[in-house]
Structure formats: structure tokens, C-alpha cells
Design a protein around this motif. Structure first.
Motif, PDB file in Angstrom:
ATOM      1  N   SER A 146     -29.948 -39.244  -4.692  1.00  0.00           N
ATOM      2  CA  SER A 146     -28.792 -40.043  -5.189  1.00  0.00           C
ATOM      3  C   SER A 146     -27.796 -40.570  -3.996  1.00  0.00           C
ATOM      4  O   SER A 146     -27.812 -39.966  -2.733  1.00  0.00           O
ATOM      5  CB  SER A 146     -27.828 -39.284  -6.127  1.00  0.00           C
ATOM      6  N   VAL A 162     -29.310 -44.700  -6.985  1.00  0.00           N
ATOM      7  CA  VAL A 162     -30.434 -43.858  -6.039  1.00  0.00           C
ATOM      8  C   VAL A 162     -30.949 -44.547  -4.864  1.00  0.00           C
ATOM      9  O   VAL A 162     -30.884 -45.862  -5.138  1.00  0.00           O
ATOM     10  CB  VAL A 162     -31.490 -43.398  -6.957  1.00  0.00           C
ATOM     11  N   ILE A 175     -36.832 -39.421  -4.048  1.00  0.00           N
ATOM     12  CA  ILE A 175     -35.634 -40.468  -4.698  1.00  0.00           C
ATOM     13  C   ILE A 175     -34.478 -39.644  -4.225  1.00  0.00           C
ATOM     14  O   ILE A 175     -34.412 -38.458  -4.910  1.00  0.00           O
ATOM     15  CB  ILE A 175     -35.851 -40.930  -5.763  1.00  0.00           C
TER      16      ILE A 175
END
Length: 424
Positions: free
Chosen positions: A391, A16, A389
Motif C-alpha cells: 500500500s 497500491v 503488492i
């Protein structure tokens, strides 16, 4: 190794990176000055006469600068000779008790010390009339007996219905000041009829009660005040409707859609009536509203401290944690949902041992065709989606979007010894 751990064996969490979503916004920098200017308008300030006891209705949402807005209103009323006091205007929230509602206000920073006036909390109501279908209209007894009423609320899209007035001034009059009894009556025929009930009941209260004016705000995509107006009672319904499209246009959104997994660190009633705003998550508790994100799986990790155990909203998630479960106050949660006749938000999602196990389960079950390219977004809560956040699979999309700033390097998800997710 237990059976769940065995089933999750070999599942890999994606790498991430932190990003910032940049929304074009405006913001009022001088709140005290704007408040003084608005309250000085002839059709606002002149309604306060010396000796008047004035109830200031304050709700349960985490509005931007709410303690300051209340304190400034108190000061301006006092300067005109009025005697202000605060009444909690939050329907059945706080466990539908007077003490619980005072506690909710305190969790938002609204106390007698912070705002400079008494807080008079009671669940007693007065029936003041009926709407066309025969439903009774109720209002807080202390507010009704005051010489004047002022309401303070933020205008936003509602989380469970669509109509001319959603989460705003009319709803504060109808449900907030209606306390548990009034909220229950307004929800009587389900959210399918909420728009008409909110509208009609608010009009009855404006006709029968001593409402002086309202303080209305609209917040920008970073949940900061961008519009602040004082509205005379006779224009409350009009302005409530006028500001709703503006509020909808200023709502933030997650700039990746669709995705495989949405991770929400915390939910709470001060964040949204549904714990997490479905206008962001796409997980609505009723069929009478729609929009937001398309996420295959939603994981909710925890409750906020300020929600006081009210876990309303967990029921639309797919997975959660024992950590969240252990914080639930079922009386607070159920009293809220019995009142609004919608049990779904209190249903228990699949309960995993910790954050790590919940995330692994979401990855395993998200139905992605390529498990090495999981599209995951993690947010703190639906009030804070500036810094989020994502991926690795979403990184190319982020790099191609001029409204997104990459704030770090790709990294593995990190957990503490108890399995709690770190890093946001």
C-alpha cells in the motif's frame, strides 16, 4: 443494502503499487548434471544392485523440480539394474486414501508417465518397532517389502514445532512413509513432543528398514534449488540436522514489519503443510514455534487447485471469502487435522461475500490509528514473495530499502464484476 455493506459504507481501500523484493541467492543451474554426480558417489550408486525393487518415497509438497528429480532418480536406478517404483510418502494427505494420494502426486506433476515408473499407492502399513515411550513405529507396507528405499525431500523449518530435525529427511521417514497410521501415532502427544518423536522414529526406521539413501534439497528465497545432495542412509540424521540452519538462513521474508493487513491470494497443501507458511505469515497453529511477520489482520482469498479442497490453514486467518468456502473438501481437511490432533487450522474465519468485502472488513477492523495510512501487503502465496503488492503508506519505506525495486505506479485496487481482486 445489507447490514454488512452498511457497516462497511465509507471505508476506503488504500492505493497500491507492485514491488520486487531482491534476495541474495545462489541456485544450481544444472540439476541433471548435479544429480548424476551425486548418485555416482560410491556410497550412493553402489548400493543399487541388479534386480533390486526400490521404493522411491515422494511427498506432497510443491518442491522445485520434483518431477525431474524423481525421473532422474528412476533413470539412475534403472541404469544400475534396479527396478524402481514410487510410493506416496505424505502421511494422511490426500484424504488419507490411496487414490487421493496418487491424485496429490499428479497435481505436482508426478505421474507414471512423467517419471517413467509405476506408482504404487496404498495406506497399508507394517509395525516395525516402538520408541522409548512405547509408541509404535509404522512404515508403508510396499516400501517395507521392497529391496531398498530412497527418499526425496526438501529441508525447511517446520510450521508447528522446533527441533534438531524439522521438515526434512527424518520427517519424511517418520510421517511421510508412516502413512495415516504412522503420522497419527507420531502426533499422538501433540506438537509439544514432535521433535523427539520424529527423531526417535526415524532412527528406528533406519535401523530396521532397507533405506539406501536420500536426495535432499535446500531452496533459496525464490524457492529454487540451491543445494542438492545424495545422502547415504547412515548419514541421513546428521545431514538433516546440518542443512536445517542453512534452510532457515535462506528462507525469504516480507521486508515490511509490522503491518496492518496481510492479504494472501491462495493457500494450499502443496505450498505448506499449513496452507500458508507461518514462518512467513507469523500465524502459527501451535505455541511450539514462532517467528515471521507481525500482521494485525490476515485475509485469505482462495484455495489453490492443487490442494484438492484441503483448506488446512484457513483457521489462522481473520477473514476469507465464500469463494474459498465453496471449494472446501471437509473430509480431506478434517482427516489431515484429526491425524495431527490440531483442529485450529480448520476453524472457519469470518466469511465475507467476495474479495472486496473481505478487504474492506480488514481495513475497517485493523485498528490503525490513521485510516489514510493503512500498511497493507499482498502476496500470491508464501512460496512466491519476490513480487508483491504494498500500500501507499509503505512506499517511503520501500524507496529507502536498497533491496526493494518499485515495479510500477500507484493505482487503485481493481476488482472484476464478481468482486474478485485483480492485478497480481
Amino acid at each position: 443494502m445489507g447490514i454488512i455493506q452498511e457497516l462497511l459504507k465509507g471505508i476506503q481501500l488504500p492505493r497500491v503499487v507492485k514491488i520486487r523484493q531482491n534476495f541474495k541467492v545462489t541456485q544450481i543451474s544444472d540439476i541433471p548434471g548435479t544429480m548424476r554426480q551425486e548418485l555416482a558417489k560410491a556410497d550412493i550408486g553402489d548400493k543399487v544392485k541388479p534386480g533390486m525393487r526400490i521404493a522411491i518415497a515422494v511427498g506432497s509438497r510443491g518442491m522445485d523440480r520434483i518431477p525431474e528429480l524423481v525421473r532422474l532418480t528412476v533413470t539412475e536406478i534403472r541404469q544400475r539394474g534396479g527396478e524402481p517404483f514410487v510410493v506416496p510418502a505424505m502421511g494422511s494427505h490426500g484424504g488419507a486414501t490411496a487414490a487421493g494420494q496418487t491424485k496429490v502426486l499428479a497435481s505436482l506433476g508426478v505421474t507414471e508417465e512423467s517419471v517413467g515408473c509405476p506408482i504404487i499407492s496404498s495406506m497399508e502399513v507394517v509395525e516395525i518397532g516402538k520408541i522409548s515411550n512405547g509408541l509404535a513405529v509404522h512404515i508403508d507396507k510396499n516400501a517395507y517389502e521392497a529391496d531398498g528405499i530412497v527418499i526425496i525431500n526438501r529441508i525447511k523449518p517446520h510450521t508447528a514445532y522446533r527441533g534438531p530435525c524439522e521438515s526434512g529427511l527424518a520427517k519424511m521417514l517418520t510421517i511421510g512413509l508412516g502413512k495415516q497410521k504412522g503420522a497419527e501415532t507420531c502426533h499422538m502427544y501433540s506438537f509439544k513432543h514432535m521433535a523427539e518423536h520424529v527423531f526417535e522414529m526415524a532412527k528406528v526406521k533406519l535401523a530396521c528398514c532397507k533405506v539406501l539413501f536420500a536426495i535432499a534439497t535446500v531452496e533459496n528465497a525464490y524457492d529454487k534449488i540451491s543445494t542438492l545432495v545424495a545422502v547415504p542412509a547412515e548419514k541421513i540424521m546428521e545431514v538433516d540436522q546440518q542443512l536445517l540452519p542453512e534452510a532457515k538462513a535462506k528462507m525469504p521474508r516480507i521486508l515490511f514489519d509490522p503491518i496492518d493487513i496481510l492479504v494472501v491470494d491462495q493457500i494450499g497443501k502443496e505450498i505448506s503443510g499449513d496452507g500458508m507458511d507461518p514462518n512467513i505469515t507469523g500465524r502459527f497453529p501451535t505455541p511450539y514455534a514462532s517467528g515471521g511477520l507481525d500482521a494485525n489482520k490476515v485475509v485469505v482469498l482462495d484455495l489453490t487447485k492443487e490442494t484438492n479442497g484441503n483448506a488446512c490453514g484457513m483457521g489462522v486467518a481473520d477473514y476469507t471469502t465464500r469463494k474459498l468456502f465453496n471449494k472446501i473438501d471437509f473430509d480431506y481437511t478434517y482427516s489431515n487435522l484429526i491425524t495431527n490432533t490440531t483442529p485450529g487450522p480448520a476453524r472457519l474465519p469470518m466469511m465475507l461475500a467476495d474479495d472486496r468485502e473481505a478487504l474492506l472488513t480488514a481495513v475497517k477492523t485493523c485498528n490503525a490509528r490513521d485510516m489514510s495510512k493503512i500498511k497493507l501487503v499482498r502476496i500470491k502465496d508464501t512460496l512466491h514473495i519476490g513480487e508483491i503488492i504494498i500500500s501507499e503508506a509503505l512506499l517511503p519505506e520501500a524507496q529507502a530499502n536498497p533491496d526493494i525495486e518499485i515495479c510500477g505506479e500507484l493505482m487503485e485496487m481493481e476488482f472484476d464484476e464478481a468482486g474478485n481482486l485483480l492485478g497480481l
